[in-house]
Design a protein around this motif. Structure first.
Motif: not given
Length: 454
Positions: A315-319, A351-354
């Motif tokens: 999730a941090g990487r996505m942000v 993020a959890e799905n990935k």
């Protein structure tokens, strides 16, 4: 050293590590001995200050160094004794060490889940591949685009009205309800007819004009226009035609190929490069579409808990990726008052799905015994060489120097696993635009489901 392991969940462990007081004393003595040699305290000669005085002035520093030393010397052994392998940065909890007491610290860490997976579940996946092939027409379109970049504009010598393909040079003013629009004027604007670079009403008005003509065009703006003053309004453009120009393209020959780059000896080598680059690009798009479908279909295979630390990291990487996109578009995310924690929370479902798909893919890699060979690495280096224009040997040396080989091998392992899944899949050709729309709708539906679950 004692290590106690507590199972918080199927993927989370709590390790409590106890280091004997004697080891704590030995560590603190060594640290204070070093401090004593360097300390400069008023009233004491260098190296002569007593321990009690050193503790008063340097106690926090000594405690910090002791923690670093005690944990650093015992951490690897603690993991080995507990027989765990953390998959992300663990969390440490401790109180400052004190002489005469055992030093106790706790490690909360995540491990990969263990689960069963039947190969029948992931073999024979039904996939759609975008139907994309490099044709001579497409190569020629790229050549025309290159010629466009080297085109020159020259004044139109014959006396005739403007036509499609001509460039009309105009000065213009714009009016809203009879009043000039603030900032709505410009001079020497070049409009290429038939290019679609300006509103259709303006292009139509500039067809069959000559230098000196003054024409008008009324443009009706919808509610989506960026300037709120123009939303839902009709704007009148008065256009003064100054000049007509024609675009002259270079001849499509060997000299043109060499003008694109000295590496092209003739037109044929340029065509071959264009074709190769297009084939690589198309293959990337095919692989991306197939990868998206594979990851979507394997996501729910196997029953296991998803490590929270991996979800937080993803999730941090996505942000960060979103922030980089904002920077590239000219917006500074650091000045936009974005709530980082809220953004991470918003991305947690995706993020959890990935992460879940990645864990399943890793399990398939193990089952299928996928390994990266030297030839795979060499092929990747050649691919990167073509893409960035650097020698493959230099790229490989850079990867080794910067400790990037492990991450490269992990990526290649993933790609080889995806290739193995594709080899066993049932793949049908699909219209690229329709498939892209279908995948986008599925992604939106998944995102909506994630938000509902949250």
């Amino acid at each position: 050293m004692k290590v106690n392991t507590e199972e918080l969940s199927s993927v989370e462990r709590l390790l409590t590590v106890e280091i004997p007081a004697a080891e704590v004393k030995k560590t603190l003595d060594k640290i204070y001995k070093a401090i004593k040699r360097q300390a400069k305290i008023r009233g004491f000669r260098p190296g002569k200050a007593p321990r009690s005085v050193l503790e008063k002035y340097y106690g926090d520093r000594a405690a910090s160094e002791a923690v670093e030393s005690l944990i650093g010397d015992s951490y690897a052994d603690a993991l080995k004794e507990a027989d765990v392998n953390p998959i992300a940065q663990p969390e440490f909890d401790f109180e400052p060490p004190e002489e005469g007491k055992d030093f106790i610290y706790k490690i909360t860490l995540d491990i990969l889940p263990e689960f069963e997976l039947d190969p029948k579940e992931y073999k024979g996946l039904e996939l759609k591949e975008p139907d994309m092939e490099v044709t001579d027409d497409i190569v020629n379109e790229r050549l025309d685009s290159l010629r466009e970049r080297q085109s020159v504009l020259i004044p139109l010598e014959e006396e005739r009205p403007s036509a499609t393909g001509d460039v009309v040079v105009v000065n213009y003013e714009s009016y809203l309800e009879g009043e000039k629009v603030d900032g709505g004027q410009a001079e020497n604007v070049e409009v290429e007819l038939g290019k679609g670079s300006v509103q259709e009403e303006i292009e139509v008005a500039l067809v069959k004009v000559k230098p000196g003509d003054i024409v008008e065009a009324t443009v009706s703006y919808d509610e989506n226009v960026s300037d709120p003053k123009l939303q839902g309004k009709d704007v009148v453009f008065k256009l003064f035609v100054k000049e007509l120009k024609v675009k002259v393209l270079p001849e499509l020959d060997d000299d043109f190929a060499r003008s694109v780059s000295p590496e092209f000896e003739n037109l044929e080598t340029l065509k071959e490069r264009i074709k190769t680059d297009l084939e690589d690009s198309y293959q990337d798009q095919k692989d991306s579409a197939l990868r998206s479908q594979i990851m979507d279909q394997i996501r729910d295979l196997g029953e296991f808990d998803v490590p929270k630390s991996l979800v937080r990291e993803e999730a941090g990487r996505m942000v960060e990726s979103l922030k980089n996109q904002l920077r590239q578009s000219g917006m500074d995310p650091d000045k936009a008052n974005l709530d980082h924690a809220k953004m991470v929370e918003d991305f947690s479902g995706s993020a959890e799905n990935k992460v879940r798909s990645g864990i399943v893919l890793g399990k398939i890699s193990d089952i299928e015994k996928v390994e990266v060979e030297d030839s795979d690495i060499d092929a990747e280096m050649e691919k990167l060489s073509r893409r960035i224009g650097q020698p493959a040997k230099a790229i490989k040396e850079m990867h080794i120097k910067n400790n990037m080989m492990d991450s490269l091998k992990a990526r290649l392992t993933e790609e080889k696993t995806l290739q193995a899944l594709k080899a066993d899949a049932i793949i049908k050709k699909a219209d690229p635009s329709e498939l892209a729309k279908e995948l986008e709708e599925k992604a939106k539906a998944t995102q909506s489901a994630n938000e509902t679950d949250e």
